[in-house]
Design an enzyme around this catalytic site. Structure first.
Site, PDB file in Angstrom:
ATOM      1  N   LYS A 225      32.814  31.418  39.072  1.00 49.04           N
ATOM      2  CA  LYS A 225      31.900  32.434  38.549  1.00 49.04           C
ATOM      3  C   LYS A 225      30.918  31.849  37.520  1.00 49.04           C
ATOM      4  O   LYS A 225      29.827  32.370  37.335  1.00 49.04           O
ATOM      5  CB  LYS A 225      32.678  33.582  37.894  1.00 49.04           C
ATOM      6  CG  LYS A 225      33.715  34.275  38.772  1.00 49.04           C
ATOM      7  CD  LYS A 225      33.082  35.179  39.797  1.00 49.04           C
ATOM      8  CE  LYS A 225      34.009  36.231  40.400  1.00 49.04           C
ATOM      9  NZ  LYS A 225      35.241  35.774  41.021  1.00 49.04           N
TER      10      LYS A 225
HETATM   11  C1  LIG Z   1      35.820  36.146  42.236  1.00 51.82           C
HETATM   12  C2  LIG Z   1      36.784  35.209  42.827  1.00 51.82           C
HETATM   13  C3  LIG Z   1      36.952  35.111  44.219  1.00 51.82           C
HETATM   14  C4  LIG Z   1      36.232  36.008  45.179  1.00 51.82           C
HETATM   15  O1  LIG Z   1      34.842  35.799  45.183  1.00 51.82           O
HETATM   16  P1  LIG Z   1      33.869  36.905  45.810  1.00 51.82           P
HETATM   17  O2  LIG Z   1      32.505  36.406  45.586  1.00 51.82           O
HETATM   18  O3  LIG Z   1      34.159  38.173  45.078  1.00 51.82           O
HETATM   19  O4  LIG Z   1      34.236  37.011  47.251  1.00 51.82           O
HETATM   20  C5  LIG Z   1      37.810  34.146  44.702  1.00 51.82           C
HETATM   21  N1  LIG Z   1      38.507  33.329  43.868  1.00 51.82           N
HETATM   22  C6  LIG Z   1      38.379  33.395  42.534  1.00 51.82           C
HETATM   23  C7  LIG Z   1      39.176  32.491  41.683  1.00 51.82           C
HETATM   24  C8  LIG Z   1      37.511  34.327  41.970  1.00 51.82           C
HETATM   25  O5  LIG Z   1      37.382  34.395  40.638  1.00 51.82           O
END
Ligand SMILES: *Cc1c(COP(=O)(O)O)cnc(C)c1O
Length: 462
Positions: free
Chosen positions: A112
């Site tokens: 993120k």
């Molecule tokens: C947010 C997240 C996901 C999923 O990502 P999306 O873009 O919502 O599909 C997968 N793994 C981790 C560790 C995350 O923080």
């Protein structure tokens, strides 16, 4: 470049306008009207660029002159300067033609950070230029919250409120959010699950009359286009390290809100040769059921060892469906309306079209732990439970062993000690900058699962 709504009933907007908003007024999500295209030659030249330079190459056409090139470069450089690895997104080999792309070298240890470091700096830049203050409101299944706080808290132009599901995020995840200092930082634990948090956020965006005059809400969830844009970059980056565009690669993507994998789909549409794009889900498998059985039906949300993917209503899937429905906003709006009232499927021809693009798999907690252990035994490399879901799906769906298969490693295992312990392994140490996480003071409010409770809280804490 103009941005249009997936529901087709809202006016087109500029990059700056979509940056400073969330959902379109018709309830849709913004997507670019057209996508920039990169030729094979242009992609081949990307192999010579470092990560920030490549990011600028990919992002510039989307920003479309809204920010002068030199300023955009400074924003991008600053956004990736805080990453702990010089490659920013290093590739690691797990086996023959099997790779993981380590996307957790940012300040909060999950992928993120790629989008939210950039989003925070873009927001600060345009808000400073406009002399405007905004309210950021977001929901998190665990990792968005800390990444958004880390990316945005330094801006004098934002107050930031993050909703997380009470007692449904890991302890490290919670502390990463609730120990962030600053009078403009507010954490709210909602007595509900992630879908409840997301629903409250969407409702607050739809009616912002609770805010004082002159304030507006800005989204940090992946409904914000800028997040998707930032994530397109590492698909190109990984591919050219492994011989792209002359050699296609495949990606397996641990998926919750469909933002990360949608960025991979866009990279393909922009010219990147991708053989397989694999949707890797945990037991919250609505997307896998759609891909394997043409069944788009909401079921009860389950709590798993990969909590960041404990999501049923996958917001960004709508962006893909918009393309699948031939960009017919009205048809999509009808489908979305109906999908909340029961099981739904699409025309067989559309379903086949989706299956041409995506493979999928669902991986339960038990198998997740087995894979963490197995990968550790094979390589002495510890993966987190989300990544394990991705690795398992990659192994299960791989259709061509001669094509490099890249699983996106979305988080550092230290964030998910429970799963690591359940896999029979020792949980790793917190990195240096987080060593005292368990001693830091926490600040958060616990509120009822109700829109009014949240909007009242925001109003009184501005
Ligand atoms: C947010 C997240 C996901 C999923 O990502 P999306 O873009 O919502 O599909 C997968 N793994 C981790 C560790 C995350 O923080």
């Amino acid at each position: 470049m103009k941005y249009i709504s997936t529901r087709g009933q809202a006016p087109a907007q500029s990059f700056e306008q979509v940056l400073l908003t969330g959902l379109a007024p018709d309830g849709g999500l913004y997507v670019p009207e057209t996508l920039p295209q990169f030729s094979k030659d242009e992609i081949a030249q990307m192999a010579a660029l470092d990560y920030p330079a490549l990011a600028q190459r990919i992002i510039t056409p989307f920003v479309d002159g809204a920010i002068p090139d030199a300023d955009l470069k400074a924003i991008i450089d600053k956004s990736y300067a805080s990453f702990a690895h010089k490659a920013i997104a290093p590739l690691r080999m797990l086996g023959a033609n099997e790779w993981v792309l380590e996307l957790y070298c940012g300040p909060t240890l999950a992928f993120k950070d790629f989008a939210l470091q950039l989003l925070g700096n873009l927001l600060d830049y345009v808000l400073t230029r406009k002399q405007q203050k905004v309210v950021i409101l977001g929901a998190t299944s665990g990792d968005t919250g800390s990444a958004a706080l880390e990316g945005c808290r330094h801006s004098e132009h934002v107050d930031i409120f993050i909703l997380h599901p009470y007692q449904r995020v890991s302890e490290v995840q919670r502390r990463q959010m609730t120990t962030v200092p600053g009078s403009n930082v507010h954490n709210i634990a909602v007595r509900g699950n992630f879908d409840d948090c997301q629903r409250i956020v969407k409702a607050a965006f739809a009616d912002q009359s609770f805010l004082p005059d002159g304030r507006q809400l800005v989204a940090v969830n992946s409904i914000n286009w800028a997040r998707i844009m930032a994530q397109i970059v590492y698909y190109f980056y990984a591919s050219v390290q492994l011989g792209g565009p002359h050699r296609p690669v495949s990606f397996s993507v641990p998926t919750g809100n469909f933002g990360d994998i949608y960025a991979g789909y866009l990279a393909m549409q922009m010219g990147l040769p991708v053989k397989q794009l694999i949707i890797a889900t945990n037991s919250n498998d609505i997307l896998h059921r759609f891909m394997s059985r043409n069944e788009y039906a909401l079921t009860e949300l389950k709590h798993t060892l990969s909590p960041s993917m404990d999501i049923m209503v996958s917001s960004n899937f709508e962006r893909y469906l918009f393309d699948l429905f031939g960009r017919d906003g009205k048809a999509l709006a009808d489908f979305m309306q109906n999908s909340t009232s029961g099981a739904h499927s699409v025309d067989a021809s559309r379903w086949e079209q989706a299956r041409q693009v995506f493979a999928s798999a669902s991986v339960n907690d038990e198998v997740t732990c087995q894979v963490i252990r197995q990968v550790f035994e094979e390589t002495e490399f510890l993966i987190d439970p989300h990544t394990a879901v991705g690795v398992k799906a990659a192994r299960e769906c791989n259709a061509d062993a001669s094509v490099p298969m890249i699983t996106l490693a979305t988080a550092h295992p230290v964030k998910f000690a429970d799963a690591v312990t359940r896999a029979g392994l020792e949980s790793p140490q917190l990195p240096e900058h987080m060593r005292d996480l368990f001693e830091r003071e926490e600040r958060y409010a616990v509120l009822d699962n109700a829109l009014g409770a949240v909007t009242d809280y925001v109003k009184t804490h501005l």
